[in-house]
Structures are given as structure tokens and as C-alpha cells.
Write a protein that holds these residues in place. Structure first.
Motif, PDB file in Angstrom:
ATOM      1  N   ARG A 234      34.220  56.012  49.240  1.00  0.00           N
ATOM      2  CA  ARG A 234      35.263  55.649  48.282  1.00  0.00           C
ATOM      3  C   ARG A 234      35.360  54.140  48.148  1.00  0.00           C
ATOM      4  O   ARG A 234      35.505  53.595  47.037  1.00  0.00           O
ATOM      5  CB  ARG A 234      36.598  56.231  48.765  1.00  0.00           C
ATOM      6  CG  ARG A 234      37.726  56.067  47.753  1.00  0.00           C
ATOM      7  CD  ARG A 234      38.970  56.855  48.138  1.00  0.00           C
ATOM      8  NE  ARG A 234      39.313  56.747  49.539  1.00  0.00           N
ATOM      9  CZ  ARG A 234      39.125  57.693  50.429  1.00  0.00           C
ATOM     10  NH1 ARG A 234      38.552  58.839  50.074  1.00  0.00           N
ATOM     11  NH2 ARG A 234      39.465  57.492  51.690  1.00  0.00           N
ATOM     12  N   GLN A 235      35.277  53.433  49.272  1.00  0.00           N
ATOM     13  CA  GLN A 235      35.313  51.974  49.196  1.00  0.00           C
ATOM     14  C   GLN A 235      34.105  51.420  48.404  1.00  0.00           C
ATOM     15  O   GLN A 235      34.235  50.477  47.628  1.00  0.00           O
ATOM     16  CB  GLN A 235      35.335  51.371  50.618  1.00  0.00           C
ATOM     17  CG  GLN A 235      36.626  51.619  51.383  1.00  0.00           C
ATOM     18  CD  GLN A 235      36.579  51.023  52.767  1.00  0.00           C
ATOM     19  OE1 GLN A 235      35.599  50.368  53.135  1.00  0.00           O
ATOM     20  NE2 GLN A 235      37.647  51.266  53.550  1.00  0.00           N
ATOM     21  N   GLU A 236      32.920  52.037  48.660  1.00  0.00           N
ATOM     22  CA  GLU A 236      31.728  51.583  47.933  1.00  0.00           C
ATOM     23  C   GLU A 236      31.882  51.836  46.434  1.00  0.00           C
ATOM     24  O   GLU A 236      31.520  50.994  45.599  1.00  0.00           O
ATOM     25  CB  GLU A 236      30.489  52.314  48.485  1.00  0.00           C
ATOM     26  CG  GLU A 236      29.190  52.006  47.768  1.00  0.00           C
ATOM     27  CD  GLU A 236      28.803  50.537  47.864  1.00  0.00           C
ATOM     28  OE1 GLU A 236      28.192  49.994  46.943  1.00  0.00           O
ATOM     29  OE2 GLU A 236      29.133  49.897  48.934  1.00  0.00           O
ATOM     30  N   CYS A 237      32.397  52.988  46.086  1.00  0.00           N
ATOM     31  CA  CYS A 237      32.557  53.326  44.664  1.00  0.00           C
ATOM     32  C   CYS A 237      33.642  52.474  44.022  1.00  0.00           C
ATOM     33  O   CYS A 237      33.585  52.192  42.811  1.00  0.00           O
ATOM     34  CB  CYS A 237      32.873  54.799  44.488  1.00  0.00           C
ATOM     35  SG  CYS A 237      31.523  55.906  45.013  1.00  0.00           S
ATOM     36  N   ASN A 238      34.637  52.065  44.777  1.00  0.00           N
ATOM     37  CA  ASN A 238      35.728  51.248  44.228  1.00  0.00           C
ATOM     38  C   ASN A 238      35.379  49.763  44.224  1.00  0.00           C
ATOM     39  O   ASN A 238      36.155  48.941  43.737  1.00  0.00           O
ATOM     40  CB  ASN A 238      37.021  51.450  45.039  1.00  0.00           C
ATOM     41  CG  ASN A 238      37.590  52.850  44.842  1.00  0.00           C
ATOM     42  OD1 ASN A 238      37.352  53.473  43.793  1.00  0.00           O
ATOM     43  ND2 ASN A 238      38.339  53.307  45.826  1.00  0.00           N
ATOM     44  N   GLY A 239      34.226  49.399  44.755  1.00  0.00           N
ATOM     45  CA  GLY A 239      33.808  48.007  44.753  1.00  0.00           C
ATOM     46  C   GLY A 239      34.467  47.173  45.815  1.00  0.00           C
ATOM     47  O   GLY A 239      34.560  45.953  45.667  1.00  0.00           O
ATOM     48  N   THR A 240      34.924  47.795  46.855  1.00  0.00           N
ATOM     49  CA  THR A 240      35.561  47.050  47.945  1.00  0.00           C
ATOM     50  C   THR A 240      34.488  46.259  48.681  1.00  0.00           C
ATOM     51  O   THR A 240      33.413  46.771  48.981  1.00  0.00           O
ATOM     52  CB  THR A 240      36.281  48.013  48.914  1.00  0.00           C
ATOM     53  OG1 THR A 240      37.215  48.777  48.166  1.00  0.00           O
ATOM     54  CG2 THR A 240      36.974  47.245  50.024  1.00  0.00           C
ATOM     55  N   LYS A 241      34.797  45.016  48.931  1.00  0.00           N
ATOM     56  CA  LYS A 241      33.864  44.169  49.643  1.00  0.00           C
ATOM     57  C   LYS A 241      34.084  44.315  51.142  1.00  0.00           C
ATOM     58  O   LYS A 241      35.194  44.446  51.612  1.00  0.00           O
ATOM     59  CB  LYS A 241      34.052  42.708  49.228  1.00  0.00           C
ATOM     60  CG  LYS A 241      33.694  42.438  47.774  1.00  0.00           C
ATOM     61  CD  LYS A 241      33.882  40.975  47.431  1.00  0.00           C
ATOM     62  CE  LYS A 241      33.494  40.690  45.973  1.00  0.00           C
ATOM     63  NZ  LYS A 241      33.649  39.258  45.626  1.00  0.00           N
ATOM     64  N   GLY A 242      32.955  44.254  51.861  1.00  0.00           N
ATOM     65  CA  GLY A 242      33.062  44.359  53.314  1.00  0.00           C
ATOM     66  C   GLY A 242      31.693  44.518  53.917  1.00  0.00           C
ATOM     67  O   GLY A 242      30.668  44.482  53.241  1.00  0.00           O
ATOM     68  N   ASN A 243      31.695  44.719  55.225  1.00  0.00           N
ATOM     69  CA  ASN A 243      30.449  44.860  55.967  1.00  0.00           C
ATOM     70  C   ASN A 243      29.754  46.140  55.541  1.00  0.00           C
ATOM     71  O   ASN A 243      30.319  47.229  55.639  1.00  0.00           O
ATOM     72  CB  ASN A 243      30.734  44.897  57.475  1.00  0.00           C
ATOM     73  CG  ASN A 243      29.442  44.905  58.278  1.00  0.00           C
ATOM     74  OD1 ASN A 243      28.384  44.527  57.764  1.00  0.00           O
ATOM     75  ND2 ASN A 243      29.553  45.303  59.529  1.00  0.00           N
ATOM     76  N   GLY A 244      28.498  46.036  55.046  1.00  0.00           N
ATOM     77  CA  GLY A 244      27.706  47.181  54.615  1.00  0.00           C
ATOM     78  C   GLY A 244      28.054  47.686  53.232  1.00  0.00           C
ATOM     79  O   GLY A 244      27.520  48.712  52.815  1.00  0.00           O
ATOM     80  N   LEU A 245      28.947  47.045  52.521  1.00  0.00           N
ATOM     81  CA  LEU A 245      29.347  47.452  51.184  1.00  0.00           C
ATOM     82  C   LEU A 245      28.756  46.465  50.149  1.00  0.00           C
ATOM     83  O   LEU A 245      28.649  45.267  50.410  1.00  0.00           O
ATOM     84  CB  LEU A 245      30.874  47.478  51.071  1.00  0.00           C
ATOM     85  CG  LEU A 245      31.602  48.460  52.022  1.00  0.00           C
ATOM     86  CD1 LEU A 245      33.103  48.309  51.887  1.00  0.00           C
ATOM     87  CD2 LEU A 245      31.164  49.900  51.748  1.00  0.00           C
ATOM     88  N   SER A 246      28.383  47.046  48.963  1.00  0.00           N
ATOM     89  CA  SER A 246      27.779  46.189  47.916  1.00  0.00           C
ATOM     90  C   SER A 246      28.819  45.397  47.134  1.00  0.00           C
ATOM     91  O   SER A 246      28.524  44.363  46.538  1.00  0.00           O
ATOM     92  CB  SER A 246      26.943  47.060  46.941  1.00  0.00           C
ATOM     93  OG  SER A 246      27.794  47.976  46.268  1.00  0.00           O
ATOM     94  N   GLY A 247      30.020  45.893  47.061  1.00  0.00           N
ATOM     95  CA  GLY A 247      31.093  45.213  46.315  1.00  0.00           C
ATOM     96  C   GLY A 247      31.034  45.467  44.821  1.00  0.00           C
ATOM     97  O   GLY A 247      31.747  44.817  44.062  1.00  0.00           O
TER      98      GLY A 247
END
Length: 448
Positions: A234-247
Motif C-alpha cells: 500500500r505504501q508503494e502504491c501510494n508513493g510513500t517514500k522510504g527504505n525499499g520504496l520507489s516513491g
């Protein structure tokens, strides 16, 4: 015993014969209670007739000795009566014991007559014996005097013992069939072998609960992992930035990949199987609970009945309080109440003094005229006995010497007779020889 005295009156009438009582010895006392009591004290009436003024003293001494015998008989009666013994045995046994103590005290007192008083060593020895007899006699009477309080204490002690016994049984045998939490003191005596214990059901329920808890733990871990993966997707799909996430916002490759991995994990995690195990465990636990409720009720009733039976048996095993039970109760009362301790020891001492009284009275009184008369009588008896023995010895020695001389004379007479018979036989033989020679000579002369 009277004597006849002839006196001559002033008138010229015949002589008047008057009988008067001699001064000593006095007229013997008639048979009655006083004489019986003096006999109990070991008094010789023929000697006491020379000192009749002391009859009352020795009558009272005999009464004291008789009292010790009666007290001993009462003590034995009380002691045996506490054991529900038949009167056919109880009364003769009590009288026999009273007679034994009476005879013993009579011996102790009678041995002091005519001795001029007891020495210190003799007094201590006889007092010690009297004290021992007094203890034996006094204890049953003491228990009888405090009987009500003693039986109350015994009942209280036994009630506490029964209560402790019952509570121990309940503690060592829980109604739910579980092992006792406090096993201290739970020996074989307090362990009940009651059938139908729900222990197997409890073990089965515990095993099912372990299975349920394990299934819950596994499901919780799977759900935690699924939630973590879903949250990460969900964080990846929402564009949340963070460790291991594309943003990047939107359903991009990473978003689809994470969602795919989540679905794949759900499919391979075995959560459904864990849920089935959890449901099966809960169902099994519910079934065991139903069985356990019925079994526990039955077992609880059986345990309660077994405990009640044990308690009733314990009560039945408690016999009528015996001598040791009464002594223990009296000791406990003395420990709880100083007045009881003081009174019991005082009564015990008083009863012992009463039993020692014959010896004490003889020790505390001065030597009497009767003692002197008896002492002189014993001295005369010894002298008479000595003279009699001497006379008998001399007479028997003389008889023996005469008999010896007679025997010697008889021996000499028999020897002389034997010698005379020998001489007669020799003379007869010589006469026969002479006759034969004479006869032979006649024949020879006739032939010639």
C-alpha cells in the motif's frame, strides 16, 4: 481378771467377801470398732491392757491406717470404673487393692512399735515407699476430682484433631481432581483412591489447549506478516517514500510485485489450515468441558463422601478416654491455666500426705508407754528364747552323751558275749576230743 480380798468388818458378823478390780492389768477391752482399729494398727491387746490410757491413741492410729486402705479402694474403683468394667469385677478388685495397701501400711506402722522411734534412714526409706504408694493412689482420685474439665478438654482436643484431619484430607484431595497445590504432609494416609477422577479429561483438555494456543500463535504470526506485506504494498502504491520504496504514486511494477508477493504468501502460508486446527481445537475443548463438568460433579461427590467416611471412621476409632488421655488433658489444662496447675499439684500433694500419714504420725509422736512395755516384752522374749534354747541344747547334748555311753556299753556287752560264746565253743570242742580219746583208749584196752 479380779482378785478376792477378805476384810473383817467392825461388827461381830461373819467375814464379808468383797471383789474389786485390780489396778493393772486392766480389764480387757471388749470386741468392737475400737479394738478392730487397734488390731489394724498392729497392737497387742494383752500388752496394751497394762496401759489402757493409750487405747484411744492407737484407735485413732488404726483409723488413719484404715483411711489409707479405703482411699486406695476408692482410687481403684474410680480407675476401673472409667473403663466400664462389670461391677462383679470392679468391686472385688477395688476391695482387694484396698486390702493390699491397708496391709502394707499396717506393716509399716506395726514395725515401729516398741522400737522407741524411727531412725532418720528408716524414716526416709518408709516415707519414700509411702510416697510411691501415695502417687499410685492419688492420681485416679485427682483425675476424678477434675473429671468434668478433663473430659471437656479431651472433647475439645479431639474435635480439633478431627477438624485438622478433615482439612488435610480436603487439601490433599481437591474436588476438581487436580494435584494438590500444597503437597506437604500428604502421605498415603491422607491420599484417597477415589475412582472416576477427571484427570484424563484434564490432561486431554490441556493438550487441546496447547494445540489451540499453538494454532493461535501461528495464525497471529501469519496475520502479522500479511499485514506487513499489505502495508508495504500500500505504501508503494501510494508513493510513500522510504527504505525499499520507489516513491512513485500509482500501480507501478513494484506495486504489482508487492501485491503479488502478498497474495502468494497468503496462499502458501497455510493460514486456512491453521484456522481449521484452531476451530478443531476449540470444538474439542468444548466437548471436553461438557464431559469434564459431568465427571467433576460425580468425582466431587465421591471425594466428599470418601472424606466424610474417613472422618466418621476416625471418630469411631477414638475409644472412650483412657488414663493416658486424661493425664494428657490434665497437663494441657495446667499449661493453659495456672490455677488448675496449682490446685492439681496441691490436691496431689495432699493425697500423698494422707497416704504417708501413718508413718508421719508415728514419727511425730513420742515413744509411748506401750512402746516401752512392748520393748521390754520383746527383751524378755529374747531372754526366754535364749534360755529355752540353752536348756534344750543342754538337755539334748546330755541325751546324746547318755546315748553314746549306752551305745558303748552295748558294744562291750556284745563283745563279751561273743568272747564267752567262743570260750564255750572251745570248751565243748575240747570235751568232745577228750571223750573221743577216752573212747579210743577203752577200745584199745578191750582188745588187749
Amino acid at each position: 481378771m479380779t482378785e478376792t480380798v477378805l476384810i473383817r468388818p467392825q461388827t461381830d458378823d461373819d467375814t464379808v467377801e468383797i471383789k474389786r478390780e485390780p489396778y493393772r492389768p486392766s480389764r480387757p477391752a471388749r470386741m468392737g470398732p475400737g479394738r478392730v482399729l487397734r488390731h489394724i494398727a498392729g497392737i497387742d491387746e494383752t500388752i496394751l491392757d497394762w496401759a489402757p490410757e493409750e487405747r484411744h491413741r492407737y484407735t485413732r492410729l488404726g483409723a488413719i491406717v484404715l483411711n489409707t486402705g479405703l482411699m486406695a479402694a476408692l482410687s481403684m474403683y474410680v480407675l476401673l470404673g472409667s473403663h466400664q468394667i462389670s461391677p462383679l469385677i470392679l468391686v472385688p478388685a477395688a476391695l482387694t487393692w484396698g486390702y493390699i495397701v491397708l496391709s502394707f501400711d499396717r506393716w509399716l506402722v506395726s514395725n515401729t512399735h516398741g522400737t522407741g522411734g524411727m531412725g532418720t534412714g528408716t524414716f526416709i526409706a518408709r516415707t519414700a515407699i509411702s510416697v510411691l504408694m501415695g502417687l499410685v493412689v492419688a492420681e485416679p482420685l485427682l483425675l476424678w476430682m477434675f473429671g468434668t474439665d478433663i473430659h471437656t478438654q479431651i472433647n475439645q482436643t479431639r474435635a480439633e484433631s478431627i477438624e485438622t484431619y478433615e482439612s488435610t484430607l480436603k487439601r490433599c484431595n481437591p474436588l476438581d481432581g487436580e494435584a494438590p497445590k500444597d503437597a506437604a504432609g500428604c502421605s498415603k494416609e491422607f491420599t484417597l483412591n477415589v475412582p472416576g477422577a477427571p484427570r484424563p479429561l484434564l490432561d486431554a483438555k490441556a493438550a487441546a489447549e496447547r494445540e489451540r494456543d499453538k494454532a493461535k500463535t501461528d495464525i497471529a504470526a501469519i496475520d502479522t506478516e500479511i499485514n506487513r506485506r499489505e502495508d508495504l504494498a500500500r505504501q508503494e502504491c501510494n508513493g510513500t517514500k522510504g527504505n525499499g520504496l520507489s516513491g512513485r504514486v500509482g500501480e507501478g511494477p513494484n506495486c504489482r510485485q508487492l501485491r503479488g508477493e502478498t497474495q502468494q504468501y497468503k496462499a502458501s502460508s497455510g493460514r486456512a489450515d491453521r484456522q481449521d486446527e484452531l476451530d478443531a481445537a476449540n470444538t474439542k475443548i468444548s466437548g471436553i468441558d461438557v464431559q469434564l463438568a459431568a465427571a467433576s460433579q460425580t468425582y466431587s461427590q465421591n471425594v466428599t463422601a470418601a472424606i466424610k467416611q474417613r472422618v466418621e471412621q476416625k471418630k469411631a476409632d477414638m475409644d472412650r478416654p483412657g488414663l493416658l488421655d486424661q493425664e494428657k488433658a490434665l497437663t494441657e489444662l495446667g499449661g493453659q491455666n495456672f490455677f488448675v496447675l496449682f490446685q492439681s499439684n496441691l490436691v496431689r500433694l495432699l493425697l500423698m500426705v494422707l497416704d504417708c500419714l501413718p508413718v508421719l504420725v508415728k514419727k511425730m509422736t513420742r515413744p509411748t508407754t506401750y512402746d516401752g512395755l512392748l520393748s521390754r516384752q520383746l527383751t524378755v522374749d529374747n531372754r526366754l528364747h535364749e534360755k529355752t534354747l540353752k536348756n534344750r541344747s543342754e538337755r539334748e547334748v546330755g541325751d546324746l552323751e547318755v546315748q553314746i555311753q549306752q551305745n558303748e556299753h552295748n558294744v562291750r556287752v556284745r563283745k563279751e558275749r561273743i568272747e564267752e560264746q567262743g570260750r564255750d565253743a572251745e570248751a565243748d570242742r575240747q570235751t568232745n576230743i577228750d571223750a573221743q580219746i577216752e573212747e579210743l583208749a577203752r577200745r584199745l584196752r578191750g582188745d588187749a
